[in-house]
Design a protein around this motif. Structure first.
Motif, PDB file in Angstrom:
ATOM      1  N   GLY A 160      14.182 -49.869  17.412  1.00 43.57           N
ATOM      2  CA  GLY A 160      14.334 -49.498  16.002  1.00 43.57           C
ATOM      3  C   GLY A 160      15.586 -50.107  15.416  1.00 43.57           C
ATOM      4  N   LYS A 161      15.951 -49.634  14.231  1.00 40.32           N
ATOM      5  CA  LYS A 161      17.144 -50.169  13.558  1.00 40.32           C
ATOM      6  C   LYS A 161      18.386 -49.500  14.123  1.00 40.32           C
ATOM      7  CE  LYS A 161      14.933 -49.214   9.911  1.00 40.32           C
ATOM      8  NZ  LYS A 161      14.618 -48.679   8.614  1.00 40.32           N
ATOM      9  N   GLY A 162      19.007 -50.170  15.088  1.00 45.00           N
ATOM     10  CA  GLY A 162      20.231 -49.614  15.674  1.00 45.00           C
ATOM     11  C   GLY A 162      19.978 -48.747  16.896  1.00 45.00           C
ATOM     12  N   TRP A 163      18.751 -48.704  17.370  1.00 40.74           N
ATOM     13  CA  TRP A 163      18.480 -47.883  18.557  1.00 40.74           C
ATOM     14  C   TRP A 163      17.298 -48.411  19.363  1.00 40.74           C
ATOM     15  CZ3 TRP A 163      13.511 -46.114  18.149  1.00 40.74           C
ATOM     16  CH2 TRP A 163      12.987 -45.956  16.854  1.00 40.74           C
ATOM     17  N   LYS A 164      17.269 -47.962  20.626  1.00 37.37           N
ATOM     18  CA  LYS A 164      16.136 -48.261  21.510  1.00 37.37           C
ATOM     19  C   LYS A 164      15.718 -46.952  22.151  1.00 37.37           C
ATOM     20  CE  LYS A 164      17.092 -52.988  22.899  1.00 37.37           C
ATOM     21  NZ  LYS A 164      18.384 -53.158  22.208  1.00 37.37           N
ATOM     22  N   PHE A 165      14.433 -46.786  22.353  1.00 37.60           N
ATOM     23  CA  PHE A 165      13.937 -45.542  22.919  1.00 37.60           C
ATOM     24  C   PHE A 165      12.932 -45.909  23.998  1.00 37.60           C
ATOM     25  CE2 PHE A 165      10.527 -42.248  22.603  1.00 37.60           C
ATOM     26  CZ  PHE A 165      11.266 -41.158  23.002  1.00 37.60           C
ATOM     27  N   TRP A 166      13.088 -45.358  25.179  1.00 33.42           N
ATOM     28  CA  TRP A 166      12.103 -45.654  26.225  1.00 33.42           C
ATOM     29  C   TRP A 166      11.874 -44.439  27.124  1.00 33.42           C
ATOM     30  CZ3 TRP A 166      17.073 -47.694  26.345  1.00 33.42           C
ATOM     31  CH2 TRP A 166      17.855 -47.377  27.451  1.00 33.42           C
ATOM     32  N   GLY A 167      10.822 -44.500  27.865  1.00 28.23           N
ATOM     33  CA  GLY A 167      10.538 -43.393  28.769  1.00 28.23           C
ATOM     34  C   GLY A 167       9.226 -43.593  29.477  1.00 28.23           C
ATOM     35  N   ASP A 168       8.964 -42.700  30.415  1.00 24.05           N
ATOM     36  CA  ASP A 168       7.654 -42.739  31.039  1.00 24.05           C
ATOM     37  C   ASP A 168       7.108 -41.334  31.104  1.00 24.05           C
ATOM     38  OD1 ASP A 168       8.997 -41.745  33.461  1.00 24.05           O
ATOM     39  OD2 ASP A 168       9.679 -43.818  33.612  1.00 24.05           O
ATOM     40  N   SER A 169       5.807 -41.231  31.070  1.00 21.16           N
ATOM     41  CA  SER A 169       5.224 -39.897  31.092  1.00 21.16           C
ATOM     42  C   SER A 169       4.364 -39.764  32.325  1.00 21.16           C
ATOM     43  CB  SER A 169       4.402 -39.673  29.826  1.00 21.16           C
ATOM     44  OG  SER A 169       3.061 -39.955  30.082  1.00 21.16           O
ATOM     45  N   ASN A 170       4.520 -38.666  32.961  1.00 21.64           N
ATOM     46  CA  ASN A 170       3.793 -38.384  34.182  1.00 21.64           C
ATOM     47  C   ASN A 170       3.516 -36.887  34.158  1.00 21.64           C
ATOM     48  OD1 ASN A 170       2.968 -37.995  36.777  1.00 21.64           O
ATOM     49  ND2 ASN A 170       4.680 -39.062  37.738  1.00 21.64           N
ATOM     50  N   LEU A 171       2.275 -36.531  33.863  1.00 26.43           N
ATOM     51  CA  LEU A 171       1.966 -35.108  33.684  1.00 26.43           C
ATOM     52  C   LEU A 171       1.425 -34.487  34.963  1.00 26.43           C
ATOM     53  CD1 LEU A 171       0.045 -35.270  30.301  1.00 26.43           C
ATOM     54  CD2 LEU A 171       2.256 -34.190  30.648  1.00 26.43           C
ATOM     55  N   LYS A 172       1.971 -33.324  35.304  1.00 25.13           N
ATOM     56  CA  LYS A 172       1.378 -32.568  36.417  1.00 25.13           C
ATOM     57  C   LYS A 172       0.551 -31.468  35.778  1.00 25.13           C
ATOM     58  CE  LYS A 172       4.549 -33.712  39.978  1.00 25.13           C
ATOM     59  NZ  LYS A 172       5.129 -34.783  39.145  1.00 25.13           N
ATOM     60  N   SER A 173      -0.720 -31.394  36.139  1.00 24.47           N
ATOM     61  CA  SER A 173      -1.539 -30.385  35.472  1.00 24.47           C
ATOM     62  C   SER A 173      -2.036 -29.310  36.422  1.00 24.47           C
ATOM     63  CB  SER A 173      -2.707 -31.049  34.773  1.00 24.47           C
ATOM     64  OG  SER A 173      -3.544 -31.634  35.720  1.00 24.47           O
ATOM     65  N   LYS A 174      -2.093 -28.088  35.881  1.00 21.08           N
ATOM     66  CA  LYS A 174      -2.645 -26.964  36.653  1.00 21.08           C
ATOM     67  C   LYS A 174      -3.775 -26.379  35.848  1.00 21.08           C
ATOM     68  CE  LYS A 174       1.756 -25.569  38.537  1.00 21.08           C
ATOM     69  NZ  LYS A 174       2.874 -24.941  37.886  1.00 21.08           N
ATOM     70  N   PHE A 175      -4.925 -26.275  36.451  1.00 20.57           N
ATOM     71  CA  PHE A 175      -6.099 -25.787  35.745  1.00 20.57           C
ATOM     72  C   PHE A 175      -6.318 -24.318  36.099  1.00 20.57           C
ATOM     73  CE2 PHE A 175     -10.968 -26.069  35.472  1.00 20.57           C
ATOM     74  CZ  PHE A 175     -10.948 -25.708  34.134  1.00 20.57           C
ATOM     75  N   TRP A 176      -6.308 -23.473  35.073  1.00 18.56           N
ATOM     76  CA  TRP A 176      -6.436 -22.033  35.306  1.00 18.56           C
ATOM     77  C   TRP A 176      -7.808 -21.505  34.907  1.00 18.56           C
ATOM     78  CZ3 TRP A 176      -2.579 -20.421  38.160  1.00 18.56           C
ATOM     79  CH2 TRP A 176      -1.310 -20.972  38.008  1.00 18.56           C
TER      80      TRP A 176
END
Ligand SMILES: CC(C)CCC[C@@H](C)[C@H]1CC[C@H]2[C@@H]3CC=C4C[C@@H](O)CC[C@]4(C)[C@H]3CC[C@]12C
Length: 635
Positions: A364-380
């Protein structure tokens, strides 16, 4: 059209003498009061208005037409002759100057047109904001914008004379002292228009603490905004086939106890977006990061973290009333989003199938944003709990960084009732400088009369609470900044006097989709003209089942989905035999993914080395080894 707008909308404009950042635009129905971040900006605005007016009064003739684009090369010719330069070379020189000048003229003309078009549309847009904010004004606690005041037919021409100043004074006298700080942020009318073309959300200048917007959104950006926003769609295509309703229970009853994210479901439960595109949805309110950047640059580190916190909450807004599942991307699937009107460029890739992980990177303008997503799911059974692991990092160009993780999401009523999700838990936003922030997403309970609440506070390096935050993830966020910690603790809701709006969710689209997509989400899967040719074969927009679903061709969508799921079953096989993400690399120390670069450069040359046709025909690819097939495909 542009000049007509000027004629219809703006009667006159004037500068305030008492405040060197304020000026007025007077339309036949009302006077709009604007305040720029700095004196220089007001000069620029007035210059633009003067030039637009003079264009208009000249009968709509643009400068290039007026001058006929001609000029004299006589002096140059004489000088060269005097130097004894041959006639042939003199002629060449004249031609060069002429061609350069005419190119320059074309550019100027285009700029002028965009500029005039923007100025022409301004009164209408600001008036729209005025009327929409009437409801907010009704509540004295959250009075955020100036009351409207009619100019009662005042139509003086622009001048900085006493008489026009009087007009300004008269207007100001109608306002209370408290109002004095609340002005439309003129800069915001550029950037917000970007986030929301309808200009639904507006922010304040904080009096002297104003977070001014620098030069980052210059005329060029405005032009880009005008051009590109016109290009993006505001609704999905009309469905070709009639919609169907299928009982979810009939689909999942045999899978209770299994990971629902890996159960095959027909396309009726999907929305026409992939999870990669959904990651980008979290950047809908990216202008909060632009604001955060500007505040920090001006030495207001506290406002910076408050805007960062508002951004972290705003990412959840789009999850409200969205009952469908995004498409699970194929291994190696990518998604790019180039939004110059927002000043951002986003890229994401599915980097692992088991465990399912996606990585993203946004500039972006003056910034950087990063990440990763890793979801752990529990089915109820009746609900699913999603626990995101993975860290999001925001790095400003001045070296300040913030990191946080997402809170738990629970999806309810899977079997009976309306599917909905809620978010709960604690989010810690840690910074590498003075401030850190803690946000609590309230647990949902039957007794809770006010669900979806988020509350939190900012602490400085000594651990002292210096600001509090409150709001709702599906509505808005407010803050109270104070030196007095006890006062802060007493603030429990944004009804507290003096709370300042940081973020407000955009209005839903005029034409709602059956998936309940926001106006921004509607644009994400669009193949704008010329885009298809530039995309790599791995982009989510090219995924056939998703495209068929978007078009309402459910039969085709289902058969394509089945075909791709068969391919997807080879993913573990591919991963085991050394498959690596194309654009991200795993940091062996932290286990996080970082963008290795090169995507936009490859796109420039349309050279997609190492990007295979993942959506193509199954037969083109090596057959999967039966022993490594999944028992259930991921959807
Ligand atoms: C079985 C089907 C029909 C039920 C529909 C499930 C929908 C509501 C689910 C499926 C996947 C879910 C998303 C998966 C991941 C995230 C990231 C998380 O940080 C915020 C919530 C969010 C964005 C979830 C919102 C709810 C969601 C979209």
């Amino acid at each position: 059209m542009t000049l007509q707008c000027w004629e219809d909308s703006i009667s006159s404009f004037s500068e305030s003498k008492s405040d060197d950042k304020r000026f007025y635009i007077i339309t036949p129905t009302k006077t709009l009061q604007l305040r720029t971040g700095c004196v220089k900006d007001r000069v620029a605005w007035i210059e633009a208005l003067v030039s637009a007016r003079s264009e208009y009064s000249l009968g709509g003739i643009l400068p290039s037409d007026r001058n006929g684009g001609s000029f004299s090369t006589e002096k140059l010719r004489d000088r060269l002759h005097a130097e004894g330069v041959g006639a042939e070379i003199v002629k060449d020189c004249e031609q060069i100057v002429h061609s350069e000048f005419s190119q320059y003229h074309v550019q100027m003309k285009q700029r002028c047109e965009s500029y005039l078009s923007f100025i022409g549309s301004l009164p209408r847009e600001l008036e729209a904001v005025n009327s929409e904010d009437a409801t907010i004004r009704g509540n004295p606690q959250s009075q955020l914008f100036k009351p409207d005041f009619s100019s009662s037919g005042k139509c003086s021409e622009y001048s900085n004379t006493e008489s026009s100043e009087d007009a300004g004074k008269q207007e100001i006298e109608k306002m209370s002292d408290e109002d004095e700080f609340h002005f439309y942020d003129t800069r915001q009318s550029f950037s917000d228009g970007v986030a929301s073309p309808d200009l639904k959300v507006r922010y304040l200048n904080y009096g002297n603490e104003a977070c001014k917007f620098g030069d980052s959104l210059a005329a060029d950006k405005t032009n880009e905004y005008l051009l590109s926003s016109a290009k993006r769609r505001s609704k999905l295509p009309e469905p070709v086939e009639k919609e169907r309703s299928v009982s979810l229970w009939s689909m999942i009853k045999d899978n209770v106890g299994k990971d629902l994210t890996r159960v095959c479901l027909p396309v009726y439960f999907n929305e026409p977006l992939s999870s990669l595109q959904k990651c980008f949805e979290e950047l809908e309110y990216s202008y909060l990061l632009d604001r955060a950047y500007e505040c920090g640059l001006r030495g207001n580190g506290l406002m910076r973290i408050l805007y960062v916190a508002a951004f972290a909450v705003s990412g959840y807004a789009s999850t409200d009333s969205r009952p469908c599942k995004p498409f699970n991307p194929l291994l190696g699937e990518t998604y790019e989003a180039d939004y110059p009107e927002k000043g951002i460029r986003f890229f994401s890739e599915k980097v692992s199938h088991h465990p399912m992980a996606m990585a993203c990177h946004c500039e972006g303008k003056g910034w950087k944003f990063w990440g990763d997503s890793n979801l752990k799911s529990k089915f109820w059974g009746q609900s699913i709990q999603l626990d995101p692991s993975g860290i999001l990092t925001l790095e400003f160009d001045d070296g300040e960084t913030f990191q946080w993780s997402k809170v738990t999401t629970t999806i309810n009523n899977l079997i009976i009732g309306r599917v909905y999700c809620h978010h709960h838990g604690t989010m810690n936003i840690s910074g590498n400088k003075k401030y850190s922030c803690k946000l609590m997403f309230k647990e949902q309970s039957f007794l809770e009369r006010n669900p979806r609440q988020v509350q939190g506070f900012v602490k400085d390096a000594d651990g002292t609470k210096v600001a509090s935050l409150m709001g709702k993830w599906d509505e808005s966020m407010y803050c109270v900044v104070s030196d007095d910690a006890s006062k802060l603790n007493s603030h429990t809701s944004h009804q507290s006097a003096g709370a300042t709006l940081l973020w407000k969710k955009n209005e839903p689209p005029a034409d709602p989709t059956r998936y309940n997509l926001s106006s921004f989400a509607i644009t994400l899967n669009e193949l704008t003209p010329g885009l298809k040719e530039k995309l790599p074969p791995t982009d989510s927009r090219l995924r056939p089942d998703q495209r068929h679903l978007e078009n309402g061709e459910y039969e085709k969508a289902n058969s394509e989905k089945l075909r791709l799921e068969t391919r997807q079953r080879m993913a573990r096989n591919m991963q085991e035999s050394g498959w690596k993400p194309r654009w991200f690399q795993r940091d062996s120390e932290h286990g996080t993914y970082r963008y290795v670069g090169g995507y936009w450069e490859a796109r420039e040359q349309t050279k997609w080395v190492g990007c295979s046709d993942i959506f193509g025909s199954f037969c083109d690819n090596p057959k999967p080894r039966v022993s490594t097939l999944y028992t259930s495909a991921s959807v």
